[in-house]
Scaffold this motif. Sequence first.
Motif: not given
Length: 218
Positions: A7-19, A128-141
């Motif tokens: 799960a990769v979360d963060g605001p826009s421009g944090s490098g989320k997509s490329t990373i 990647e998104g804003r709520d992946i670790g908290t809502v979509v996939a709280p059990g992420a590795d």
Amino acid sequence: GRQLVVAVDGPSGSGKSTISRRVAQALNARYLDTGAMYRAVTYAVLRDNVDLRDADKIAAVAEDVQLSIGTDPTSPHISVDGIGVDREIRGPEVTQAVSAVSAVPAVRALLVARQREIIAESGRIVVEGRDIGTVVAPGADLKVYLTADAAERARRRSSENATNQAATAADLARRDRLDSTRAADPLRQAEDAVVLDTTELGIGEVVERLQRMLDKVT
Ligand code: C5P
């Protein structure tokens, strides 16, 4: 093999997509851009001339629209009712309206359910998104929360879009505020997320660090 969810979360421009895309390629995994899904629904809302204050109409569009979401990290394509919208969803009209659409709880419920289906069908996936670790996939590795200075994020976005940096900075600040203060699933750091500030770190360095962390969990 076993399922692996990053799960990769963060605001826009944090490098989320490329990373996220680079990590997915390195892992030979799928890649899901949940921001693209909110952008695609927003595209349909604007196409149908729906008033952005009308949550019920926005929800109805989200319900009816046929989204097709590619998960290839080298070329993730998205289409709305059979029409490719990769370019359109990055335009200023969609970017301006997406926070209003993504704040509608019924839209989130639909897209989160779809995201969980895609994750369940993919053996290994970086989401990647804003709520992946908290809502979509709280059990992420592995949960990663990427940040960067506001000025650096604006610099990255304006060089991507060839737009003026002051306007980009204002747009990012507006979206960050709306995304982190909305009632439904706001942008938030999961308690168990690894936080990485990408202001000074190069993309390659962040990818390497994540790969080292992943070596431990796999
Ligand atoms: O990641 P990107 O900047 O393309 O996301 C566009 C918008 O979609 C965000 O500003 C936010 O309003 C919304 N979004 C969201 N939840 C996610 C991903 C994106 O609300 N998981």
